[in-house]
Design an enzyme around this catalytic site. Structure first.
Site, PDB file in Angstrom:
ATOM      1  N   GLU A  79       0.882  -1.277  -0.637  1.00 19.99           N
ATOM      2  CA  GLU A  79       0.470   0.193   0.076  1.00 19.99           C
ATOM      3  C   GLU A  79       1.153   0.934   0.186  1.00 19.99           C
ATOM      4  OE1 GLU A  79      -0.920  -2.511   2.333  1.00 19.99           O
ATOM      5  OE2 GLU A  79      -2.882  -3.353   1.288  1.00 19.99           O
TER       6      GLU A  79
ATOM      7  N   PHE B 228     -12.235  -7.801  13.238  1.00 21.31           N
ATOM      8  CA  PHE B 228     -10.896  -8.004  13.031  1.00 21.31           C
ATOM      9  C   PHE B 228     -10.654  -7.081  11.703  1.00 21.31           C
ATOM     10  CE2 PHE B 228      -9.295 -10.380   9.080  1.00 21.31           C
ATOM     11  CZ  PHE B 228      -8.105 -10.253   9.254  1.00 21.31           C
ATOM     12  N   GLN B 229      -9.134  -6.639  11.876  1.00 17.48           N
ATOM     13  CA  GLN B 229      -8.350  -5.560  10.823  1.00 17.48           C
ATOM     14  C   GLN B 229      -9.309  -4.129  10.541  1.00 17.48           C
ATOM     15  OE1 GLN B 229      -7.986  -6.791   6.328  1.00 17.48           O
ATOM     16  NE2 GLN B 229      -6.680  -7.986   7.782  1.00 17.48           N
TER      17      GLN B 229
ATOM     18  N   LYS C  14     -17.802  -0.733   5.624  1.00 17.72           N
ATOM     19  CA  LYS C  14     -18.606  -1.915   4.542  1.00 17.72           C
ATOM     20  C   LYS C  14     -19.135  -1.783   4.253  1.00 17.72           C
ATOM     21  CE  LYS C  14     -17.145  -6.699   3.259  1.00 17.72           C
ATOM     22  NZ  LYS C  14     -16.581  -7.851   3.264  1.00 17.72           N
TER      23      LYS C  14
ATOM     24  N   MET D 115      24.679   8.342   2.712  1.00 18.80           N
ATOM     25  CA  MET D 115      24.280   9.946   3.000  1.00 18.80           C
ATOM     26  C   MET D 115      24.756   9.683   4.692  1.00 18.80           C
ATOM     27  SD  MET D 115      23.655  13.068   3.036  1.00 18.80           S
ATOM     28  CE  MET D 115      23.036  13.311   1.317  1.00 18.80           C
TER      29      MET D 115
HETATM   30  C1  LIG Z   1      12.107   5.573   5.254  1.00 18.36           C
HETATM   31  C2  LIG Z   1      13.687   6.378   5.724  1.00 18.36           C
HETATM   32  N1  LIG Z   1      14.548   5.800   6.722  1.00 18.36           N
HETATM   33  C3  LIG Z   1      15.637   6.069   6.793  1.00 18.36           C
HETATM   34  C4  LIG Z   1      15.906   7.595   6.318  1.00 18.36           C
HETATM   35  C5  LIG Z   1      17.297   7.840   6.802  1.00 18.36           C
HETATM   36  N2  LIG Z   1      18.629   8.321   5.829  1.00 18.36           N
HETATM   37  C6  LIG Z   1      18.452   9.519   5.095  1.00 18.36           C
HETATM   38  S1  LIG Z   1      19.013   8.903   3.895  1.00 18.36           S
HETATM   39  C7  LIG Z   1      19.840   7.149   3.792  1.00 18.36           C
HETATM   40  C8  LIG Z   1      20.730   6.474   3.292  1.00 18.36           C
HETATM   41  C9  LIG Z   1      20.163   6.016   2.032  1.00 18.36           C
HETATM   42  O1  LIG Z   1      21.125   5.354   1.993  1.00 18.36           O
HETATM   43  P1  LIG Z   1      21.170   4.244  -0.237  1.00 18.36           P
HETATM   44  O2  LIG Z   1      19.647   5.179  -0.461  1.00 18.36           O
HETATM   45  O3  LIG Z   1      21.843   3.407  -0.559  1.00 18.36           O
HETATM   46  O4  LIG Z   1      21.456   6.298  -1.056  1.00 18.36           O
HETATM   47  P2  LIG Z   1      22.925   6.985  -0.801  1.00 18.36           P
HETATM   48  O5  LIG Z   1      22.691   7.725   0.774  1.00 18.36           O
HETATM   49  O6  LIG Z   1      24.160   6.098  -0.602  1.00 18.36           O
HETATM   50  O7  LIG Z   1      22.943   7.501  -1.767  1.00 18.36           O
HETATM   51  C10 LIG Z   1      19.279   7.012   5.329  1.00 18.36           C
HETATM   52  C11 LIG Z   1      19.313   6.174   5.786  1.00 18.36           C
HETATM   53  C12 LIG Z   1      15.248   8.007   5.320  1.00 18.36           C
HETATM   54  N3  LIG Z   1      15.362   8.307   4.642  1.00 18.36           N
HETATM   55  N4  LIG Z   1      13.966   7.570   5.123  1.00 18.36           N
END
Ligand SMILES: Cc1ncc(C[n+]2csc(CCOP(=O)(O)OP(=O)(O)O)c2C)c(N)n1
Lengths: 577, 174
Positions: A67, A129-130, A179, A492
């Site tokens: 979803e 349920f749900q 529903k 990042m």
């Molecule tokens: C759902 C979610 N969980 C955690 C984060 C924290 N976060 C921001 S950037 C990042 C790393 C992303 O890694 P990747 O997808 O490999 O991309 P890269 O930075 O290596 O280009 C994380 C964990 C986020 N933005 N969104």
């Protein structure tokens, strides 16, 4: 007393026989001009799915694999078309799985209507349920939400939902339908909603404020425009360009404002914010008049507010009164739809060029080019960089592709280096920073713009958050181009660990699967490259393909994105290394 | 910026989920609702929330902006204590024996301008309407004798200046 304004239009439906609530939902969607929705079935929404089956020639339902994917696809569709995206889910876990996408749409002002099934009215509050209180859960992240427990309420609530989602500052609306309300029959008729008594989506422009803004702009020696998505949502791209050109004002964009103005326009000086360009960030603290158009001074844009543009007079154009003075005090606030207010402003603006001021930006660009851009885009080292991949896509697509980026280093690089000629071409999760956004959003973007090339740029981390949507791409033969920039890290976060946590790489090293094999499992043409000599030809091959295409590019593992304003620092403290 | 007492007045449609939406706005900013009252207003079918907060003017302005943004909110205002006429009400349940045994109780009733709402064999109930400090004072005076139950309402307030809701609604109907 009437609290809604309604209007009969050509598409107003009047069905003479009694119909079920579920069938009524279909007629409402059709009357709102919806022909494509995303979703996932389940118990409490089955009556609606039964009607979707009967109406499949008029209304296409795309089955996503989760979803969350349905919401992001609806967002991608909305972002490139400007229309309302629609996502459907069942009660309980189906509904809660929508929340991330709803929160994303809320913070990025994306028009979306979510329809959830709910247990029958007599079971509400019994922990059936749900059963889950999706109204309570979604309240803080929706522009509006409403539970419907009677079939006869469906037309009015859905009409109001679409009106609210798309008007003013757009946003997500959730309608939860029990529903029994889907099953019960009633006399259907439909009227569009054209007003809600307690809701004023379009503040009346104040001519005096616009005159004050014009006076400030005309007297300015170093005016600077920062524009955001408000320009795109207000369809004010032409007005923005006219203002920039007439008054000769350098203009920079927020990440969501990107593509509202040709990236090659001589007065487009680049991106503001944490990984934005050097000139626009530094010179924010040197301009004398800062003209903010359809942007909300997010902390990723301003850095430390105590040292943000203190020397400048601030003019803030926005449609949302709650944004005025929220983060940055405006000397002049111009409320209203950006197209309307800029149209009123333009005749009051004197021709100007501000050449020496513009040269300041050029000088800063030279510094950034020498220290960063050159090495990013034209590297001399062995390993591929993310930026050179983006540059090849620019070249091969002629700046015409829609770029959908995920969240992380690759997103910052994509937004820094992608070139755009056309508006509504940059789709990314800005305010929420939702990893997993790009793959499903690219599906929606492609379905919303079949005549355009859609390229998703994703990190190896975020890709695996919604990788199952490859199934949706395969089943629907959606010709999206998927580029995973694989650095085998959560790049990042790793960069922050390197810079601010003494290189302690806690849980940011990724041991990845064979992405090419996974794509092959879904019968998607795929390739992996790791050498520069293969880059150009492969990107060409990918864009030439008529079908979906998966490309994994192995890039340097520990590259950093610069410039960077460390979190909480001043825009003046932007670091080049 | 200095913290002050503010009374926020919210005119809204009569809608089920709205209280939840509004309280969420305060929750998110860690701003305590000191008192909350929901009632009908001077306009048919329009509800009025009266919310009291102790915060800075910057915050209250920000909050009122966010509250007003909610679809079912017609208009929201904030006012300082000087700009409003406001009161709270309190009920005190006290043992009936005191009424006869303690002379001072009768003085407290007279001096505090409170009313006896009911008297029974076991207890009597005093109602007091006024400023919070007046109610607090009465509470302190009665406390040594024993208060069986005490409750105080949220603040209700009207403003000295006009809040032009009717004309806003008229505009919609044109
Ligand atoms: C759902 C979610 N969980 C955690 C984060 C924290 N976060 C921001 S950037 C990042 C790393 C992303 O890694 P990747 O997808 O490999 O991309 P890269 O930075 O290596 O280009 C994380 C964990 C986020 N933005 N969104």
């Amino acid at each position: 007393m009437e609290t809604l304004k309604k209007e009969k239009t050509a598409s107003t439906k009047q069905v003479t026989k009694k119909i079920s609530g579920a069938e009524a939902i279909i007629h409402c969607l059709l009357a709102e001009g919806v022909d494509l929705i995303y979703g996932y079935p389940g118990g409490a929404i089955m009556p609606l799915y039964d009607e979707l089956y009967k109406f499949q020639d008029k209304l296409t339902h795309i089955l996503t694999r989760h979803e969350q994917g349905a919401t992001h696809a609806a967002q991608g569709y909305a972002r490139v078309t400007g229309k309302v995206g629609v996502a459907v889910a069942t009660s309980g876990p189906g509904a809660t799985n929508l929340i991330t996408g709803i929160a994303d749409a809320q913070i990025d002002s994306t028009p979306m209507v979510c329809i959830t099934g709910q247990v029958a009215r007599h079971l509400l509050g019994s922990d059936a349920f749900q059963e889950t209180d999706i109204i309570g859960i979604s309240t803080p992240v929706t522009k509006w939400n409403c539970q419907v427990t009677k079939a006869s309420e469906i037309p009015e609530v859905l009409a109001k939902a679409f009106y609210i989602a798309r008007s003013g500052r757009p946003g997500p609306v959730l309608v939860d339908i029990t529903k029994n309300a889907q099953i019960d029959e009633f006399d259907f008729s439909y009227e569009h909603c054209t007003g809600v008594r307690s809701y004023k989506p379009y503040p009346k422009p104040n001519i005096k404020a616009i005159e004050e803004a014009a006076n400030l702009i005309n007297a300015a020696k170093k005016p600077f425009i920062v524009f955001g998505q408000g320009v795109i949502l207000g369809q004010a791209e032409e007005q923005l360009k006219a203002l920039v050109e007439k008054a000769g004002i350098p203009a920079a964009w927020t990440i969501l404002g990107l593509s509202a103005m040709d990236t090659e326009h001589p007065l487009n000086v680049g991106m503001v914010g944490m990984h934005g360009n050097y000139g626009p960030n530094l010179l924010t603290n040197e301009c004398d008049v800062l003209i903010a158009i359809g942007m909300r001074f997010d902390d990723r844009v301003t850095g430390n507010l105590d040292t943000y543009a203190k020397q400048a007079k601030i003019i803030h154009f926005d449609i949302d009164p709650a944004e005025i003075n929220k983060n940055v005090k405006a000397d002049v606030a111009v409320l209203g739809d950006s197209k309307v207010t800029l149209d009123l402003l333009l005749p009051m603006i004197k021709n100007n060029t501000h050449e020496s001021w513009h040269n300041e930006f050029k000088k800063k660009h030279v510094i950034e080019f020498e220290q960063i851009i050159k090495n990013d885009v034209y590297p001399t080292k062995d390993k591929l960089t993310m930026a050179e991949v983006i540059e090849e896509i620019n070249i091969a697509s002629g700046h015409k592709a829609i770029i959908v980026s995920d969240v992380g280093q690759h997103q910052m690089i994509a937004c820094r280096y992608a070139k755009f000629k056309q508006t509504k071409s940059n789709v990314t999760s800005g305010g929420l920073g939702t990893m997993g956004f790009a793959l499903p959003a690219a599906i929606g973007a492609k379905m919303g713009a079949m005549d355009r090339e859609v390229v998703a740029i994703i990190g190896d981390g975020g890709y695996q958050m919604t990788i199952q949507e490859l199934g949706t791409i395969f089943q629907n033969k959606t010709p999206v181009k998927i580029v995973v920039l694989n650095n085998d890290h959560l790049g990042m976060v790793r960069q922050w660990q390197e810079l601010f946590f003494e290189s302690r790489y806690a849980s940011t090293v990724m041991v990845n699967p064979d992405f090419v094999k996974i794509a092959e499992g879904y019968h998607i043409e795929s390739k992996r490259i790791s050498e520069r000599k293969d880059l150009k030809a492969t990107i060409k091959e990918m864009l030439a393909s008529k079908d979906a295409y998966f490309l994994e590019v192995k890039v340097e593992k520990e590259d950093n994105v610069f410039p960077m304003i460390p979190s909480g620092a001043s825009v003046s403290d932007i670091r080049l290394k | 910026m200095e913290k002050k007492w503010f009374t926020i007045s919210v005119y809204s449609e009569n809608s089920v989920g709205l209280l939840n939406r509004i309280s969420g706005i305060f929750l998110k900013r860690h701003i305590n609702i000191e008192s909350l009252n929901v009632s009908k207003s001077e306009i048919d079918h329009v509800s009025k929330f009266t919310i009291v907060v102790y915060t800075t003017e910057d915050w209250v302005r920000n909050i009122v902006g966010q509250v007003e943004k909610q679809i079912e909110v017609i208009k929201a205002f904030y006012h300082t204590d000087e700009e409003t006429i406001y009161q709270e009400s309190a009920l005190f349940k006290v043992a009936s024996t005191l009424l006869f045994d303690e002379r001072n109780i009768q003085n407290i009733i007279k001096d505090s301008n409170s009313q006896i709402v009911t008297v029974s064999r076991e207890f009597f109930v005093l109602a007091k309407t006024g400023r919070r400090n007046e109610i607090d004072e009465m509470y302190q005076q009665l406390k040594p004798y024993g208060i069986m139950q005490f409750v105080r309402s949220g603040r209700i307030a009207v403003t000295k200046s006009e809040m032009k809701i009717s004309s806003l609604l008229k505009e919609f109907n044109q």
